[in-house]
Write an enzyme that holds these catalytic residues in place. Structure first.
Site, mmCIF file in Angstrom:
data_model
loop_
_atom_site.group_PDB
_atom_site.id
_atom_site.type_symbol
_atom_site.label_atom_id
_atom_site.label_comp_id
_atom_site.label_asym_id
_atom_site.label_seq_id
_atom_site.Cartn_x
_atom_site.Cartn_y
_atom_site.Cartn_z
ATOM 1 N N GLY A 11 0.835 -1.210 0.000
ATOM 2 C CA GLY A 11 0.000 0.000 0.000
ATOM 3 C C GLY A 11 0.863 1.250 0.000
ATOM 4 O O GLY A 11 1.858 1.319 0.721
ATOM 5 N N ARG A 72 0.885 -5.082 -5.154
ATOM 6 C CA ARG A 72 1.051 -6.244 -4.264
ATOM 7 C C ARG A 72 1.223 -7.432 -5.209
ATOM 8 O O ARG A 72 0.251 -7.868 -5.813
ATOM 9 C CB ARG A 72 -0.179 -6.425 -3.388
ATOM 10 C CG ARG A 72 -0.485 -5.212 -2.479
ATOM 11 C CD ARG A 72 -1.583 -5.567 -1.492
ATOM 12 N NE ARG A 72 -2.238 -4.403 -0.923
ATOM 13 C CZ ARG A 72 -1.782 -3.691 0.107
ATOM 14 N NH1 ARG A 72 -0.643 -4.006 0.663
ATOM 15 N NH2 ARG A 72 -2.471 -2.667 0.574
ATOM 16 N N ASP A 103 5.499 -4.693 6.107
ATOM 17 C CA ASP A 103 6.085 -5.979 6.513
ATOM 18 C C ASP A 103 5.972 -7.062 5.439
ATOM 19 O O ASP A 103 6.871 -7.879 5.287
ATOM 20 C CB ASP A 103 5.517 -6.451 7.862
ATOM 21 C CG ASP A 103 4.005 -6.484 7.878
ATOM 22 O OD1 ASP A 103 3.376 -6.067 6.887
ATOM 23 O OD2 ASP A 103 3.434 -6.934 8.893
ATOM 24 N N THR A 126 4.386 2.725 5.500
ATOM 25 C CA THR A 126 2.995 2.267 5.606
ATOM 26 C C THR A 126 2.261 3.188 6.572
ATOM 27 O O THR A 126 2.833 3.606 7.581
ATOM 28 C CB THR A 126 2.892 0.807 6.105
ATOM 29 O OG1 THR A 126 1.539 0.564 6.526
ATOM 30 C CG2 THR A 126 3.785 0.503 7.288
ATOM 31 N N ASP A 128 0.024 2.249 8.461
ATOM 32 C CA ASP A 128 -0.455 1.458 9.598
ATOM 33 C C ASP A 128 0.418 1.582 10.853
ATOM 34 O O ASP A 128 -0.053 1.332 11.960
ATOM 35 C CB ASP A 128 -0.548 -0.028 9.216
ATOM 36 C CG ASP A 128 -1.512 -0.269 8.068
ATOM 37 O OD1 ASP A 128 -2.364 0.606 7.837
ATOM 38 O OD2 ASP A 128 -1.409 -1.320 7.413
ATOM 39 N N ASP A 130 2.677 -0.398 11.896
ATOM 40 C CA ASP A 130 2.586 -1.708 12.556
ATOM 41 C C ASP A 130 3.885 -2.499 12.464
ATOM 42 O O ASP A 130 3.886 -3.716 12.618
ATOM 43 C CB ASP A 130 1.436 -2.521 11.918
ATOM 44 C CG ASP A 130 1.637 -2.723 10.420
ATOM 45 O OD1 ASP A 130 2.521 -2.068 9.831
ATOM 46 O OD2 ASP A 130 0.917 -3.541 9.829
ATOM 47 N N ARG A 172 -5.311 -2.205 9.069
ATOM 48 C CA ARG A 172 -5.248 -3.667 8.939
ATOM 49 C C ARG A 172 -5.426 -4.314 10.305
ATOM 50 O O ARG A 172 -6.430 -4.074 10.952
ATOM 51 C CB ARG A 172 -3.913 -4.073 8.304
ATOM 52 C CG ARG A 172 -3.988 -5.294 7.455
ATOM 53 C CD ARG A 172 -2.636 -5.623 6.875
ATOM 54 N NE ARG A 172 -2.359 -4.878 5.680
ATOM 55 C CZ ARG A 172 -2.830 -5.166 4.481
ATOM 56 N NH1 ARG A 172 -3.585 -6.225 4.311
ATOM 57 N NH2 ARG A 172 -2.549 -4.435 3.433
HETATM 58 O O1 F6P Z 1 -1.499 -1.364 4.755
HETATM 59 C C1 F6P Z 1 -2.077 -0.159 4.388
HETATM 60 C C2 F6P Z 1 -3.572 -0.315 4.189
HETATM 61 O O2 F6P Z 1 -4.078 0.951 3.811
HETATM 62 C C3 F6P Z 1 -4.339 -0.892 5.368
HETATM 63 O O3 F6P Z 1 -4.587 0.043 6.372
HETATM 64 C C4 F6P Z 1 -5.577 -1.400 4.671
HETATM 65 O O4 F6P Z 1 -6.182 -2.448 5.410
HETATM 66 C C5 F6P Z 1 -5.036 -1.896 3.364
HETATM 67 O O5 F6P Z 1 -3.820 -1.214 3.125
HETATM 68 C C6 F6P Z 1 -5.952 -1.701 2.189
HETATM 69 O O6 F6P Z 1 -5.347 -2.287 1.074
HETATM 70 P P1 F6P Z 1 -5.849 -2.050 -0.418
HETATM 71 O O7 F6P Z 1 -5.481 -0.665 -0.811
HETATM 72 O O8 F6P Z 1 -5.138 -3.086 -1.204
HETATM 73 O O9 F6P Z 1 -7.338 -2.205 -0.390
#
Ligand code: F6P
Length: 320
Positions: A11, A72, A103, A126, A128, A130, A172
């Site tokens: 992300g 991803r 991660d 990120t 997050d 985390d 997340r």
């Molecule tokens: O890891 C960053 C994040 O924005 C999380 O907070 C969220 O759950 C996820 O990515 C959403 O992913 P995507 O953009 O693939 O829907």
């Protein structure tokens, strides 16, 4: 070391561009060549990459997103995918790699290093926050400022209508965004996955507040703890209060990075290049007690980063 590569993966997060800029300019300053890989590991596999120069990173320090794009990649999780990426390492003469991401991206980097022995340095990017091994990841500060701005706006309408608002935020499996934005925004309750809180407790607190004359309430729900819509429904059923739910979603990932994120990204990007030049491999840069440090990459994805209990307790006390 003569030539390194840089990619962003997973992300996106505000400040990634400032990190790319720091990697490219620090490397060029020391006489290294830099290859920019597009779309994370997907571009690594598909040879979607090319040389970067000082101008490639001009006018991006203030921009959200990532000029290198991101993805991803499922294919990089397979040995076949990684072997295609290694063919490109040889083809482009890459001697070190900087991975800016979370991660999941570091996990991929670590496996790749084990298989092909390419020195890799991770830069935590990120929203997050985390990742173990750093107190802050690039983009977190901007994201919580975005959430706090949303809380401020919702507070206006919540007060006017004397309503209870539930705000679902990203993160997340982590409650960091919810916790820090909830504290800064003065939320009544903060639901995070690390600590289970019953809806009964939330409802009791709400009722106590309204009895004391509160005009509105704001409850922050981390997406990893529960669905905001479900929490809104349960509170309505249990208290009879009118509830409104806002899911902030991907707007938390965008926007111009805060000064904090730009400074963090600049320091971390530059440190990643220094580490590669010193012969360090398979490490991640992190911010610990105000200093940029290096820790083993695998520590970043082994075990969950614990939530700051003192902050959680403080938020509870202040929202009594
Ligand atoms: O890891 C960053 C994040 O924005 C999380 O907070 C969220 O759950 C996820 O990515 C959403 O992913 P995507 O953009 O693939 O829907």
């Amino acid at each position: 070391m003569q030539r390194i590569a840089v990619l962003t993966s997973g992300g996106d997060s505000p400040g990634m561009n400032a990190a790319i800029r720091a990697v490219v300019r620090k490397a060029i300053y020391h006489g290294l060549e830099v290859i920019g890989i597009q779309r994370g590991y997907s571009g690594f596999i598909e040879a979607d990459m090319g040389p970067m120069n000082l101008g490639s990173v001009a006018d991006i320090v203030h921009r959200g997103g990532t000029v290198l794009r991101t993805a991803r990649s499922e294919e990089f999780k397979t040995p076949e995918g990684r072997s295609k990426a290694f063919a490109n390492v040889q083809r482009f003469g890459i001697q070190g790699l900087v991975v800016i991401g979370g991660d999941g991206s570091f996990k991929g980097a670590e496996v790749f290093n084990r298989e092909y022995n390419l020195p890799v340095i991770g830069v935590p990017g990120t929203i997050d926050n985390d990742i173990t091994g750093t107190e802050f990841s690039i983009g977190f500060d901007t994201a919580i400022n975005t959430v706090v701005e949303a809380i401020n706006k919702i507070r206006d309408t919540a007060t006017s209508h004397e309503r209870t608002f539930i705000l679902e935020v990203m993160g997340r499996e982590s409650g960091y965004i919810a916790l820090m934005a909830g504290l800064a925004g003065g939320a009544e309750s903060i639901l995070i996955p690390e600590l289970r809180q019953s809806i009964e407790e939330v409802c009791d607190k709400l009722k106590r507040g309204y009895k004391r004359g509160k005009l509105h309430s704001i409850i922050i729900v981390a997406e990893g703890a529960a669905s905001g819509l479900e929490v809104g429904k349960q509170i309505r059923e249990m208290t009879g209060l009118e509830t409104k739910v806002t899911i902030l979603g991907h707007l938390q990932r965008g926007g111009t990075p805060t000064a904090f994120d730009r400074i963090l990204a600049s320091q971390m990007g530059a440190k990643a290049v220094e580490l590669l030049m010193e012969g360090c491999r398979n490490h991640m840069v992190g911010m610990v007690a105000g200093k940029v440090v290096a820790s083993p990459l695998e520590a970043a994805f082994h075990g969950k980063r614990p939530i700051d209990l003192e902050i959680y307790n403080l938020a509870n006390i202040l929202s009594i």
